[in-house]
Scaffold this motif. Structure first.
Motif, PDB file in Angstrom:
ATOM      1  N   TYR A 183      50.611  17.164 -26.999  1.00 22.42           N
ATOM      2  CA  TYR A 183      49.848  17.493 -25.562  1.00 22.42           C
ATOM      3  C   TYR A 183      50.565  18.585 -24.869  1.00 22.42           C
ATOM      4  O   TYR A 183      49.733  18.883 -23.809  1.00 22.42           O
ATOM      5  N   TYR A 184      51.535  18.862 -25.295  1.00 21.62           N
ATOM      6  CA  TYR A 184      52.350  20.024 -24.287  1.00 21.62           C
ATOM      7  C   TYR A 184      52.642  21.241 -25.136  1.00 21.62           C
ATOM      8  O   TYR A 184      52.818  21.332 -26.329  1.00 21.62           O
ATOM      9  N   SER A 185      52.315  22.170 -24.396  1.00 19.08           N
ATOM     10  CA  SER A 185      52.961  23.658 -24.857  1.00 19.08           C
ATOM     11  C   SER A 185      54.214  23.918 -24.647  1.00 19.08           C
ATOM     12  O   SER A 185      54.699  23.469 -23.425  1.00 19.08           O
ATOM     13  N   VAL A 186      55.056  24.372 -25.587  1.00 20.16           N
ATOM     14  CA  VAL A 186      56.401  24.928 -25.253  1.00 20.16           C
ATOM     15  C   VAL A 186      56.821  26.180 -25.168  1.00 20.16           C
ATOM     16  O   VAL A 186      56.197  26.871 -26.237  1.00 20.16           O
ATOM     17  N   ASP A 187      57.866  26.731 -24.788  1.00 21.19           N
ATOM     18  CA  ASP A 187      58.375  27.955 -24.992  1.00 21.19           C
ATOM     19  C   ASP A 187      59.852  28.195 -25.046  1.00 21.19           C
ATOM     20  O   ASP A 187      60.521  27.285 -24.557  1.00 21.19           O
ATOM     21  N   GLU A 188      60.324  29.141 -25.907  1.00 19.02           N
ATOM     22  CA  GLU A 188      61.531  29.088 -26.090  1.00 19.02           C
ATOM     23  C   GLU A 188      62.507  29.517 -24.997  1.00 19.02           C
ATOM     24  O   GLU A 188      62.154  30.590 -24.099  1.00 19.02           O
ATOM     25  N   ALA A 189      63.461  28.835 -24.410  1.00 24.08           N
ATOM     26  CA  ALA A 189      64.384  29.013 -23.400  1.00 24.08           C
ATOM     27  C   ALA A 189      65.225  30.117 -23.612  1.00 24.08           C
ATOM     28  O   ALA A 189      65.824  30.472 -24.753  1.00 24.08           O
ATOM     29  N   SER A 190      65.299  31.132 -22.624  1.00 23.17           N
ATOM     30  CA  SER A 190      66.156  32.244 -22.800  1.00 23.17           C
ATOM     31  C   SER A 190      67.591  31.927 -22.476  1.00 23.17           C
ATOM     32  O   SER A 190      68.507  32.662 -23.119  1.00 23.17           O
ATOM     33  N   SER A 191      68.175  30.736 -22.225  1.00 18.77           N
ATOM     34  CA  SER A 191      69.388  30.320 -22.178  1.00 18.77           C
ATOM     35  C   SER A 191      69.440  28.886 -22.293  1.00 18.77           C
ATOM     36  O   SER A 191      68.481  28.032 -22.110  1.00 18.77           O
ATOM     37  N   ASP A 192      70.786  28.318 -22.307  1.00 20.71           N
ATOM     38  CA  ASP A 192      70.804  26.825 -22.352  1.00 20.71           C
ATOM     39  C   ASP A 192      70.365  26.220 -21.212  1.00 20.71           C
ATOM     40  O   ASP A 192      70.510  26.740 -20.166  1.00 20.71           O
ATOM     41  N   LEU A 193      69.865  25.114 -21.341  1.00 22.14           N
ATOM     42  CA  LEU A 193      69.432  24.283 -20.195  1.00 22.14           C
ATOM     43  C   LEU A 193      70.347  23.012 -19.830  1.00 22.14           C
ATOM     44  O   LEU A 193      70.752  22.458 -21.007  1.00 22.14           O
ATOM     45  N   ASP A 194      70.416  22.673 -18.684  1.00 23.14           N
ATOM     46  CA  ASP A 194      71.537  21.382 -18.352  1.00 23.14           C
ATOM     47  C   ASP A 194      70.641  20.233 -18.490  1.00 23.14           C
ATOM     48  O   ASP A 194      69.655  19.899 -17.985  1.00 23.14           O
TER      49      ASP A 194
END
Length: 426
Positions: A355-366
């Motif tokens: 149901y959700y589209s995703v994108d690669e994060a450019s940096s680590d997420l908290d």
């Protein structure tokens, strides 16, 4: 499914409209299940279907009139077929219009019912007549609903009452959107233009963007700011009369597909429309309009573009038919579950994540690791999906060391708790 089963299912499933939409779409496997699997599947499907069914297919039981000048005296005629979910679809009659639940719209505005103080406006009234499970004739009075007596109706802060209202009933709260003029039948004239509807729901009546939605599950695919598409919409459709089924007549040939879109306005208002490009017709606000061939072609071009981003299931890479192993680990509770039916558990999870589209994060997420899912053909041949809870409560994912974030909408840990309870360990 009888009313008791429906109510029990609805009491148990308190997730967002988006989660309900995902479950409804994803539990459609034809594989023969054990009795307990099948019973829970039937309950879930029925409950989900009753909430997210497209307004195009509402039956006449929810098209009863509210216009007191055109309808006869209101009268309840009996009990509806207990196996018909149509008599339980959430609806409120108010001010001559039908307000309805809408998964199409709630996902677009990222509807959030958790902090009621931020969205609850002035009280409008409360439900005085419960139509759930009833058949009736004539005009349902204002504050008639298929929800329980005493359910309170409020304005939504920052939203026109002509656009949406808030229905408050304990934990089962809903935003209902003005979806159609309530007329006696689908053949009766609607008597509205698109421009009148736009001015009704929005104080910024210029279409600023168009969201393409998935025809099957309603998920967001992409947002278009195409100048020519917006120019055609703002110029050509506003003076169109919204026609009843009888007024529109039968077009030549039956359309083989539809293109669901949301028309977005600057003040956040949303108007859902479904386009049938093969017949140059669109369905909007309970009726039909003719559109130009050029506009239909523009929508087809948008449709052919497909998804703007990948799904996390594309990145994980397994076909459902390959799943012979499925392990679900909840790091918050310490539970580890190896599903006795990997296809069943995997199918529902895939439906959620699709149901959700995703994108690669450019940096680590908290965030904190909350769930790990291992899935594949076997223990030896499996892939690991790590699911984290971000500081904003939205989930993000890690696959093969890469992090992916949800582009639009919200999927939360609480949704996975409901999934875990219902779809991992039977």
């Amino acid at each position: 499914m009888n009313k008791d089963n429906y109510n029990k299912a609805m009491d148990k499933i308190k997730a967002s409209d988006e989660f309900k939409s995902r479950i409804m779409t994803s539990v459609s496997s034809e594989q023969t299940r054990k009795n307990r699997f099948r019973f829970n599947k039937i309950i879930a499907v029925a409950a989900m279907f009753a909430l997210i069914i497209s307004s195009v297919y509402f039956t006449s039981i929810l098209r009863n009139p509210v216009d007191k000048h055109t309808a006869g005296e209101f009268k309840i005629t009996g009990e509806a077929d207990p196996n018909s979910q149509m008599s339980y679809i959430l609806v409120l009659y108010l001010d001559g219009y039908s307000y309805e639940d809408s998964g199409w719209i709630s996902y677009s505005i990222n509807e959030n019912l958790e902090n009621m103080d931020n969205i609850k406006g002035e009280k409008i009234g409360e439900v005085t007549l419960d139509l759930k499970g009833k058949t009736y004739e004539g005009t349902p009075p204002d504050f008639s609903s298929t929800y329980g007596l005493g359910t309170q109706i409020y304005e939504v802060k920052g939203v026109k009452r002509e656009n949406a209202v808030l229905m408050v009933s304990g934990e089962m709260n809903h935003i209902l959107y003005r979806s159609r003029k309530a007329v006696a039948s689908e053949n009766d004239p609607i008597g509205l233009t698109v421009e009148e509807v736009i001015h009704m729901i929005s104080d910024a009546p210029i279409i600023s963007s168009v969201e393409l939605r998935n025809e099957i599950d309603g998920s967001w695919m992409r947002t278009s700011y195409d100048n020519r598409l917006l120019e055609l919409l703002n110029r050509d459709i506003k003076d169109r009369d919204i026609l009843s089924y009888k007024e529109m007549g039968t077009p030549d040939g039956e359309p083989s597909y539809r293109i669901p879109v949301n028309l977005m306005f600057g003040d956040g208002a949303v108007l859902h429309m479904q386009v049938y490009p093969e017949t140059n017709i669109a369905y909007i606000f309970g009726g039909y309009i003719n559109i130009s061939e050029e506009l239909a072609n523009r929508f087809e071009e948008l449709y052919r573009l497909g998804n703007e981003y990948s799904k996390i299931t594309d990145i994980v890479g397994y076909e459902l038919s390959e799943l012979g192993y499925f392990k679900f680990a909840n790091h918050m509770t310490g539970e580890e579950i190896i599903s006795p039916d990997p296809l069943w558990s995997g199918e529902v999870l895939y439906g959620m994540l699709n149901y959700y589209s995703v994108d690669e994060a450019s940096s680590d997420l908290d965030g904190n690791l909350v769930i790990t899912v291992k899935m594949g053909e076997s223990v030896e041949s499996s892939k690991e999906l790590e699911i984290y809870e971000g500081t904003d409560k939205n989930l993000f994912f890690k696959v093969d060391g890469k992090i992916y974030k949800i582009v639009k909408g919200s999927l939360q840990y609480k949704d996975l708790l409901i999934y875990q309870e219902n779809y991992t360990s039977y």
